[in-house]
Scaffold this motif. Structure first.
Motif, PDB file in Angstrom:
ATOM      1  N   THR A 129      19.141   4.787 -25.884  1.00 29.21           N
ATOM      2  CA  THR A 129      19.674   4.244 -24.633  1.00 29.21           C
ATOM      3  C   THR A 129      20.885   5.072 -24.223  1.00 29.21           C
ATOM      4  O   THR A 129      21.795   5.286 -25.026  1.00 29.21           O
ATOM      5  CB  THR A 129      20.089   2.772 -24.808  1.00 29.21           C
ATOM      6  N   VAL A 130      20.876   5.550 -22.998  1.00 29.48           N
ATOM      7  CA  VAL A 130      21.991   6.358 -22.500  1.00 29.48           C
ATOM      8  C   VAL A 130      22.548   5.711 -21.238  1.00 29.48           C
ATOM      9  O   VAL A 130      21.794   5.374 -20.322  1.00 29.48           O
ATOM     10  CB  VAL A 130      21.552   7.805 -22.194  1.00 29.48           C
ATOM     11  N   GLN A 131      23.860   5.512 -21.229  1.00 26.08           N
ATOM     12  CA  GLN A 131      24.522   5.072 -20.011  1.00 26.08           C
ATOM     13  C   GLN A 131      25.267   6.271 -19.443  1.00 26.08           C
ATOM     14  O   GLN A 131      25.982   6.974 -20.173  1.00 26.08           O
ATOM     15  CB  GLN A 131      25.493   3.935 -20.289  1.00 26.08           C
ATOM     16  N   VAL A 132      25.076   6.517 -18.169  1.00 27.94           N
ATOM     17  CA  VAL A 132      25.764   7.640 -17.520  1.00 27.94           C
ATOM     18  C   VAL A 132      26.777   7.093 -16.532  1.00 27.94           C
ATOM     19  O   VAL A 132      26.586   6.024 -15.937  1.00 27.94           O
ATOM     20  CB  VAL A 132      24.772   8.576 -16.792  1.00 27.94           C
ATOM     21  N   HIS A 133      27.878   7.854 -16.395  1.00 33.57           N
ATOM     22  CA  HIS A 133      28.947   7.477 -15.474  1.00 33.57           C
ATOM     23  C   HIS A 133      29.219   8.679 -14.593  1.00 33.57           C
ATOM     24  O   HIS A 133      29.439   9.789 -15.106  1.00 33.57           O
ATOM     25  CB  HIS A 133      30.223   7.121 -16.249  1.00 33.57           C
ATOM     26  N   GLY A 134      29.210   8.452 -13.295  1.00 33.18           N
ATOM     27  CA  GLY A 134      29.474   9.537 -12.355  1.00 33.18           C
ATOM     28  C   GLY A 134      30.532   9.127 -11.357  1.00 33.18           C
ATOM     29  O   GLY A 134      30.897   7.947 -11.270  1.00 33.18           O
ATOM     30  N   LEU A 135      31.051  10.114 -10.629  1.00 34.34           N
ATOM     31  CA  LEU A 135      32.111   9.853  -9.666  1.00 34.34           C
ATOM     32  C   LEU A 135      31.654  10.282  -8.281  1.00 34.34           C
ATOM     33  O   LEU A 135      31.021  11.330  -8.120  1.00 34.34           O
ATOM     34  CB  LEU A 135      33.375  10.624 -10.062  1.00 34.34           C
ATOM     35  N   VAL A 136      31.992   9.456  -7.305  1.00 33.37           N
ATOM     36  CA  VAL A 136      31.626   9.776  -5.930  1.00 33.37           C
ATOM     37  C   VAL A 136      32.783   9.326  -5.031  1.00 33.37           C
ATOM     38  O   VAL A 136      33.357   8.250  -5.262  1.00 33.37           O
ATOM     39  CB  VAL A 136      30.263   9.108  -5.560  1.00 33.37           C
ATOM     40  N   PRO A 137      33.194  10.173  -4.068  1.00 34.24           N
ATOM     41  CA  PRO A 137      34.290   9.752  -3.193  1.00 34.24           C
ATOM     42  C   PRO A 137      33.959   8.409  -2.529  1.00 34.24           C
ATOM     43  O   PRO A 137      32.793   8.161  -2.189  1.00 34.24           O
ATOM     44  CB  PRO A 137      34.358  10.868  -2.147  1.00 34.24           C
ATOM     45  N   ARG A 138      34.961   7.565  -2.411  1.00 36.57           N
ATOM     46  CA  ARG A 138      34.753   6.227  -1.855  1.00 36.57           C
ATOM     47  C   ARG A 138      33.970   6.305  -0.545  1.00 36.57           C
ATOM     48  O   ARG A 138      34.304   7.083   0.340  1.00 36.57           O
ATOM     49  CB  ARG A 138      36.104   5.554  -1.616  1.00 36.57           C
ATOM     50  N   GLY A 139      32.878   5.515  -0.468  1.00 34.83           N
ATOM     51  CA  GLY A 139      32.078   5.449   0.762  1.00 34.83           C
ATOM     52  C   GLY A 139      31.033   6.547   0.903  1.00 34.83           C
ATOM     53  O   GLY A 139      30.250   6.532   1.853  1.00 34.83           O
ATOM     54  N   ALA A 140      30.996   7.497  -0.028  1.00 34.25           N
ATOM     55  CA  ALA A 140      30.104   8.653   0.143  1.00 34.25           C
ATOM     56  C   ALA A 140      28.774   8.531  -0.612  1.00 34.25           C
ATOM     57  O   ALA A 140      27.899   9.387  -0.459  1.00 34.25           O
ATOM     58  CB  ALA A 140      30.818   9.939  -0.282  1.00 34.25           C
ATOM     59  N   ALA A 141      28.606   7.489  -1.427  1.00 33.45           N
ATOM     60  CA  ALA A 141      27.362   7.352  -2.199  1.00 33.45           C
ATOM     61  C   ALA A 141      26.185   7.177  -1.240  1.00 33.45           C
ATOM     62  O   ALA A 141      26.314   6.558  -0.182  1.00 33.45           O
ATOM     63  CB  ALA A 141      27.460   6.160  -3.142  1.00 33.45           C
ATOM     64  N   ILE A 142      25.042   7.741  -1.624  1.00 34.89           N
ATOM     65  CA  ILE A 142      23.839   7.670  -0.781  1.00 34.89           C
ATOM     66  C   ILE A 142      22.935   6.573  -1.326  1.00 34.89           C
ATOM     67  O   ILE A 142      22.435   6.679  -2.448  1.00 34.89           O
ATOM     68  CB  ILE A 142      23.112   9.027  -0.773  1.00 34.89           C
ATOM     69  N   ARG A 143      22.739   5.541  -0.534  1.00 37.64           N
ATOM     70  CA  ARG A 143      21.976   4.378  -0.994  1.00 37.64           C
ATOM     71  C   ARG A 143      20.526   4.463  -0.547  1.00 37.64           C
ATOM     72  O   ARG A 143      20.163   5.298   0.267  1.00 37.64           O
ATOM     73  CB  ARG A 143      22.601   3.104  -0.427  1.00 37.64           C
ATOM     74  N   ARG A 144      19.721   3.488  -1.064  1.00 34.87           N
ATOM     75  CA  ARG A 144      18.322   3.418  -0.641  1.00 34.87           C
ATOM     76  C   ARG A 144      18.195   2.794   0.749  1.00 34.87           C
ATOM     77  O   ARG A 144      17.150   2.914   1.379  1.00 34.87           O
ATOM     78  CB  ARG A 144      17.531   2.550  -1.623  1.00 34.87           C
ATOM     79  N   SER A 145      19.230   2.130   1.206  1.00 34.92           N
ATOM     80  CA  SER A 145      19.104   1.254   2.368  1.00 34.92           C
ATOM     81  C   SER A 145      19.442   1.915   3.702  1.00 34.92           C
ATOM     82  O   SER A 145      19.467   1.244   4.712  1.00 34.92           O
ATOM     83  CB  SER A 145      20.020   0.040   2.173  1.00 34.92           C
ATOM     84  N   GLY A 146      19.667   3.240   3.709  1.00 34.09           N
ATOM     85  CA  GLY A 146      20.171   3.866   4.940  1.00 34.09           C
ATOM     86  C   GLY A 146      19.138   4.551   5.819  1.00 34.09           C
ATOM     87  O   GLY A 146      19.507   5.174   6.817  1.00 34.09           O
ATOM     88  N   ALA A 147      17.840   4.452   5.485  1.00 39.52           N
ATOM     89  CA  ALA A 147      16.828   5.173   6.279  1.00 39.52           C
ATOM     90  C   ALA A 147      16.712   4.573   7.674  1.00 39.52           C
ATOM     91  O   ALA A 147      16.754   3.358   7.835  1.00 39.52           O
ATOM     92  CB  ALA A 147      15.476   5.120   5.572  1.00 39.52           C
ATOM     93  N   ARG A 148      16.570   5.446   8.689  1.00 37.64           N
ATOM     94  CA  ARG A 148      16.507   5.000  10.082  1.00 37.64           C
ATOM     95  C   ARG A 148      15.257   5.550  10.758  1.00 37.64           C
ATOM     96  O   ARG A 148      14.766   6.629  10.397  1.00 37.64           O
ATOM     97  CB  ARG A 148      17.753   5.473  10.853  1.00 37.64           C
ATOM     98  N   LEU A 149      14.794   4.830  11.760  1.00 35.52           N
ATOM     99  CA  LEU A 149      13.635   5.211  12.552  1.00 35.52           C
ATOM    100  C   LEU A 149      13.737   6.682  12.975  1.00 35.52           C
ATOM    101  O   LEU A 149      14.785   7.099  13.478  1.00 35.52           O
ATOM    102  CB  LEU A 149      13.624   4.317  13.800  1.00 35.52           C
ATOM    103  N   GLY A 150      12.678   7.449  12.754  1.00 35.12           N
ATOM    104  CA  GLY A 150      12.658   8.853  13.171  1.00 35.12           C
ATOM    105  C   GLY A 150      13.167   9.817  12.122  1.00 35.12           C
ATOM    106  O   GLY A 150      13.008  11.034  12.280  1.00 35.12           O
ATOM    107  N   ASP A 151      13.778   9.326  11.043  1.00 32.17           N
ATOM    108  CA  ASP A 151      14.241  10.219   9.968  1.00 32.17           C
ATOM    109  C   ASP A 151      13.068  11.002   9.375  1.00 32.17           C
ATOM    110  O   ASP A 151      11.952  10.466   9.258  1.00 32.17           O
ATOM    111  CB  ASP A 151      14.881   9.412   8.816  1.00 32.17           C
TER     112      ASP A 151
END
Ligand code: ADP
Ligand code: MG
Length: 323
Positions: A129-151
């Motif tokens: 079992t491996v747990q990974v920790h990463g850093l991302v500037p606040r607000g910059a993470a790319i989520r699954r929920s952002g897809a928009r019509l026409g993408d």
């Protein structure tokens, strides 16, 4: 050799030293500093012998893959790898095995600037079992929920290579080394994930196959998608199997691709094309986001491909797959 000696010998200094690691392996806890303005991205995965890897697999490859799957999750959020923890369950203290495992794990950790900062070691059926920790500037993470019509929907690399390697291994057929490497030593697309910050509207890594994993983006974003089979990036061996059988399960629903699937607004397509060139990694548009819910897959002649219930669920009856 005692458990503690084993740990210090093999796991005390995997990956580079980092200034944000106040205290690493050796105490009750690791002490880690999250830099100001950064958000911590965390993901954990277990690989079990016989389920996620074949028990006789090269331990160096098991070490590599057990970290690669977590790095792929960080990549899919646009997070930069920082720290890892490792829980190892071993049937016996086989030092050669542990050494090889640590070499595979440590090489990949170093390649991504990641430090192993702690873990746990127990006796039992082989499981990692491996747990990974990463850093991302606040607000910059790319989520699954952002897809928009026409993408536009893109995938990196090629699809179904690992699935074909596994199929051949299980049926005792020869497997060329490039294919076996795609199954046992996947290269997580970390640099691509980082470069897609501010560009991709939604992203996921492909661990269960494009059809199912893109489905997660569609549900999270409340949109649908059109996928064109002729656009799928396939190595020749996979293309040959599909051409001979008309079975699309390999590129659409076999596990372990560890490529990224991401959406971008149409005006960003040229940016993605330049990125592919800069990284030397194929980035292929396979379809686009539409309003009709669900995934519509079209054949080269324009007719729809009906999708069987391919999804893999660990708690349903096994179908012979090992992931
Ligand atoms: P405790 O009993 O306090 O939980 P352990 O004996 O489990 O401590 O571990 C001692 C130290 O070694 C801890 O810092 C722990 O994080 C580290 N450690 C144990 N196993 C591993 C491993 N497989 N990989 C990396 N670090 C480990
Ligand atoms: Mg412990």
């Amino acid at each position: 050799m005692s458990e503690f000696d084993l740990i210090t010998r093999h796991f005390a200094a995997l990956g580079p030293e980092r200034p944000d690691v106040v205290l690493g392996v050796g105490d009750d806890c690791a002490l880690l500093e999250v830099p100001e303005g950064q958000t911590l991205a965390v993901s954990i995965d277990t690989l079990s012998a016989g389920v996620h890897f074949l028990a006789d697999c090269d331990p160096e490859h098991i070490g590599h893959k057990s970290l690669a799957v977590g790095l792929s999750d960080l990549a899919a959020m646009g997070a930069k790898p920082a720290w890892a923890t490792l829980a190892l369950t071993l049937p016996e203290a086989d030092e050669d095995w542990i050494h090889a495992f640590a070499v595979g794990f440590g090489r990949l950790a170093s390649a991504h600037g990641m430090r192993l900062v702690g873990g746990d070691t127990t006796r039992g059926a082989l499981s990692v079992t491996v747990q990974v920790h990463g850093l991302v500037p606040r607000g910059a993470a790319i989520r699954r929920s952002g897809a928009r019509l026409g993408d536009a929907i893109f995938v990196s690399g090629t699809l179904g290579d690992a699935g074909l390697a596994l199929r051949r291994i299980l049926s005792g057929e020869p497997v060329v080394p490039e294919l076996r490497r795609r199954l046992e030593c996947p290269e997580p697309r970390v640099e691509l994930g980082l470069r897609l910050r501010g560009i991709a509207s939604a992203m996921i890594d492909l661990s269960d196959g494009l059809a199912g994993d893109l489905g997660h983006i569609l549900r999270a974003s409340a949109v649908g998608a059109e996928l064109e089979l002729e656009r799928l990036p396939l190595v020749s061996q996979v293309a040959e199997v599909v051409a001979a059988t008309d079975d699309w399960k390999l590129p659409l629903a076999s596990g372990d691709d560890y490529e990224l699937c991401f959406c971008v607004p149409p005006e960003r397509i040229p940016t993605v094309e330049r990125l592919a060139e800069a990284l030397g990694l194929p980035l292929t548009q396979v379809g686009w986001i539409c309003a009709t819910p669900g995934l519509n897959v079209r054949r080269a002649d324009g007719h729809p491909l009906m999708l069987p219930a391919w999804g893999y669920d660990h708690f349903q009856v096994a179908d012979g797959r090992t992931d």
